[in-house]
Write an enzyme that holds these catalytic residues in place. Structure first.
Site, PDB file in Angstrom:
ATOM      1  N   LYS A  36     -11.060   6.059  -2.801  1.00  0.00           N
ATOM      2  CA  LYS A  36     -11.120   6.974  -1.650  1.00  0.00           C
ATOM      3  C   LYS A  36     -10.852   8.408  -2.107  1.00  0.00           C
ATOM      4  O   LYS A  36     -10.369   8.633  -3.225  1.00  0.00           O
ATOM      5  CB  LYS A  36     -10.086   6.542  -0.610  1.00  0.00           C
ATOM      6  CG  LYS A  36      -8.643   6.627  -1.082  1.00  0.00           C
ATOM      7  CD  LYS A  36      -7.693   5.930  -0.116  1.00  0.00           C
ATOM      8  CE  LYS A  36      -6.264   5.989  -0.622  1.00  0.00           C
ATOM      9  NZ  LYS A  36      -5.374   5.091   0.136  1.00  0.00           N
ATOM     10  N   ARG A 135       0.808   2.145  11.400  1.00  0.00           N
ATOM     11  CA  ARG A 135      -0.245   3.142  11.229  1.00  0.00           C
ATOM     12  C   ARG A 135      -1.543   2.560  11.771  1.00  0.00           C
ATOM     13  O   ARG A 135      -2.149   3.056  12.669  1.00  0.00           O
ATOM     14  CB  ARG A 135      -0.336   3.463   9.734  1.00  0.00           C
ATOM     15  CG  ARG A 135      -1.142   4.657   9.376  1.00  0.00           C
ATOM     16  CD  ARG A 135      -0.997   5.020   7.909  1.00  0.00           C
ATOM     17  NE  ARG A 135      -1.555   4.024   6.989  1.00  0.00           N
ATOM     18  CZ  ARG A 135      -1.707   4.212   5.687  1.00  0.00           C
ATOM     19  NH1 ARG A 135      -1.336   5.353   5.138  1.00  0.00           N
ATOM     20  NH2 ARG A 135      -2.214   3.274   4.908  1.00  0.00           N
ATOM     21  N   TYR A 270       1.144  39.496  -7.314  1.00  0.00           N
ATOM     22  CA  TYR A 270       1.519  39.827  -5.945  1.00  0.00           C
ATOM     23  C   TYR A 270       3.038  39.798  -5.773  1.00  0.00           C
ATOM     24  O   TYR A 270       3.721  38.918  -6.308  1.00  0.00           O
ATOM     25  CB  TYR A 270       0.904  38.816  -4.978  1.00  0.00           C
ATOM     26  CG  TYR A 270      -0.570  39.035  -4.736  1.00  0.00           C
ATOM     27  CD1 TYR A 270      -1.039  40.230  -4.188  1.00  0.00           C
ATOM     28  CD2 TYR A 270      -1.492  38.049  -5.065  1.00  0.00           C
ATOM     29  CE1 TYR A 270      -2.399  40.434  -3.976  1.00  0.00           C
ATOM     30  CE2 TYR A 270      -2.856  38.231  -4.848  1.00  0.00           C
ATOM     31  CZ  TYR A 270      -3.292  39.435  -4.294  1.00  0.00           C
ATOM     32  OH  TYR A 270      -4.632  39.628  -4.091  1.00  0.00           O
ATOM     33  N   MET A 318      -5.132  33.360  -5.510  1.00  0.00           N
ATOM     34  CA  MET A 318      -6.178  32.450  -5.038  1.00  0.00           C
ATOM     35  C   MET A 318      -7.091  32.018  -6.191  1.00  0.00           C
ATOM     36  O   MET A 318      -7.418  30.843  -6.335  1.00  0.00           O
ATOM     37  CB  MET A 318      -6.996  33.119  -3.931  1.00  0.00           C
ATOM     38  CG  MET A 318      -7.999  32.175  -3.288  1.00  0.00           C
ATOM     39  SD  MET A 318      -9.044  32.984  -2.072  1.00  0.00           S
ATOM     40  CE  MET A 318      -7.929  33.197  -0.712  1.00  0.00           C
TER      41      MET A 318
HETATM   42  C1  LIG Z   1      -4.657   4.208  -0.707  1.00  0.00           C
HETATM   43  C2  LIG Z   1      -4.499   2.781  -0.425  1.00  0.00           C
HETATM   44  C3  LIG Z   1      -4.233   1.870  -1.469  1.00  0.00           C
HETATM   45  C4  LIG Z   1      -3.967   2.319  -2.889  1.00  0.00           C
HETATM   46  O1  LIG Z   1      -2.673   2.865  -3.018  1.00  0.00           O
HETATM   47  P1  LIG Z   1      -2.100   3.366  -4.439  1.00  0.00           P
HETATM   48  O2  LIG Z   1      -0.661   3.605  -4.170  1.00  0.00           O
HETATM   49  O3  LIG Z   1      -2.821   4.621  -4.777  1.00  0.00           O
HETATM   50  O4  LIG Z   1      -2.339   2.287  -5.412  1.00  0.00           O
HETATM   51  C5  LIG Z   1      -4.208   0.517  -1.141  1.00  0.00           C
HETATM   52  N1  LIG Z   1      -4.425   0.089   0.116  1.00  0.00           N
HETATM   53  C6  LIG Z   1      -4.666   0.938   1.140  1.00  0.00           C
HETATM   54  C7  LIG Z   1      -4.887   0.399   2.511  1.00  0.00           C
HETATM   55  C8  LIG Z   1      -4.709   2.299   0.916  1.00  0.00           C
HETATM   56  O5  LIG Z   1      -4.938   3.143   1.923  1.00  0.00           O
END
Ligand SMILES: *Cc1c(COP(=O)(O)O)cnc(C)c1O
Length: 382
Positions: A36, A135, A270, A318
């Site tokens: 992701k 969540r 800055y 920046m």
């Molecule tokens: C991001 C995520 C993971 C991976 O987590 P890490 O700590 O980066 O290994 C696993 N399961 C779900 C549902 C996630 O959102």
């Protein structure tokens, strides 16, 4: 490429980390490689191809949009959209053969409608159970109404949960107990998922703990365990799980584009937060907070030049950062500068990790890696 700023991602290190996680999780466990957020800032395409070449078959993305991008790269992979669905996404999810995570009735309704429209009769979904993260996920006590719905187009392929404190054995045991309760209800409803999916990097790195327990739980449900590592794939161990030979896959590099000498008493940057205590040699780097170099590194962080540490002098701007190279002999325009990674070679090269930057900036390595901006090109190297 218009300027000398880039992130290099090592295929070899990604592959090494994936193999290590494979070995630690045991032969029966399936690994879902979490890619992701543009593969935690490492670049989705290069990382997904490298992991697939190493044998990864399952991938986790956040949303349908990320899943569609990954589907173009890997036509055959299984892709789980882990953050669930928005109603406008259901059809696209199925068109691109993504596997949505579901936990509420509307999710199931949207998917049923989309499946009928597309003429699909067997749509695999992963049902999330909320065991304490609060969540997403269905409460274990309220599952029956959902389980009734897996009769038609939708097939319950996995039951999943997410651990909130994977380094805390007691908290995880309690979440595991709730997952077991949910699995009993699933069995009582006559459903038999293929996988029980739980555990991020932290759990994958505790093979005799959570992964083994998850294996037992899955076996009792007639399923296989699935672990979902993210951060560890990229070479960082979360929390206390160190001591493994994980290799950070990303190196963030730039070059010295200009140099100047300033007299004692001269200010830098800055708000003049740095004032030279002596005659000082400064190197200018064409990188700043718009590239993801955290402004909290001003006067605190350092970079590597000629295999040595050069402290950041003054505020990170920046698009620019200045570093003090007074102590480093012979720095020239064009010298390579490492913001994250190793430099200097030899048995013990200098290194700066995302973990070090996270400590200096009050955050976690996940955020440091994700913060590297889109304008920094990612290049795969061996
Ligand atoms: C991001 C995520 C993971 C991976 O987590 P890490 O700590 O980066 O290994 C696993 N399961 C779900 C549902 C996630 O959102």
């Amino acid at each position: 490429m218009t300027r000398p700023v880039r992130a290099e991602i090592s295929r070899g290190k990604l592959a090494h980390n994936y193999r290590l996680l494979r070995d630690l999780s045991g032969a029966e466990a399936e690994l879902l490689a979490v890619v992701k957020a543009n593969a935690y800032g490492h670049g989705l395409e290069g990382c997904a191809r490298a992991l697939a070449a190493e044998g990864a078959r399952w991938f986790g993305v956040t949303c349908v949009e990320e899943g569609v991008a990954l589907r173009r790269i890997l036509p055959e992979a299984r892709i789980v959209a882990m953050a669930g669905l928005w109603h406008l996404e259901a059809e696209a999810a199925l068109e691109h053969r993504l596997t949505p995570v579901v936990w509420e009735k509307p999710h199931l309704s949207w998917l049923e409608t989309a499946a009928r429209k597309l003429g699909l009769s067997d749509v695999a979904v992963h049902l999330e159970i909320d065991t304490g993260m609060s969540r997403q996920g269905a409460a274990p006590g309220n599952l029956e109404v959902l389980l009734d719905r897996f009769q038609g187009e939708l097939r319950l392929e996995a039951v999943m949960t997410h651990f909130h404190s994977p380094d805390d054995a007691e908290a995880t045991a309690e979440q595991m107990r709730q997952l077991a309760e949910a699995l009993e209800k699933v069995a009582a409803a006559g459903l038999r998922p293929t996988y029980v999916s739980a555990g991020s990097s932290a759990s994958a790195l505790l093979p005799r703990g959570v992964a083994a327990e998850l294996g037992g739980l899955a076996r009792r449900a007639g399923a296989l365990p699935m672990l979902r590592p993210g951060l560890a794939l990229y070479g960082y161990s979360p929390g206390s799980g160190s001591g493994f030979d994980l290799r950070p896959a990303l190196s963030w590099k730039t070059r010295v584009v200009s140099l100047r000498e300033i007299e004692a008493g001269t200010s830098v940057g800055y708000d003049a937060t740095f004032r030279a205590a002596r005659r000082t040699r400064l190197a200018l780097l064409p990188v700043g907070y718009a590239d993801g170099l955290n402004r909290l590194l001003s006067n605190r962080g350092s970079v590597l030049v000629r295999g040595r540490r050069a402290p950041i002098a003054g505020r990170v701007s920046m698009d620019h950062t200045t570093v003090d190279v007074t102590e480093i002999e012979g720095v020239e325009r064009g010298d390579e500068v490492v913001l994250i990674g190793e430099q200097g070679g030899g048995p013990d090269p200098e290194r700066i990790t995302a973990g070090e930057i996270a400590k200096l900036t009050g955050t976690i390595p996940w955020e440091v890696l994700c913060a590297i901006a889109a304008r920094v090109p990612r290049t795969m190297v061996d």
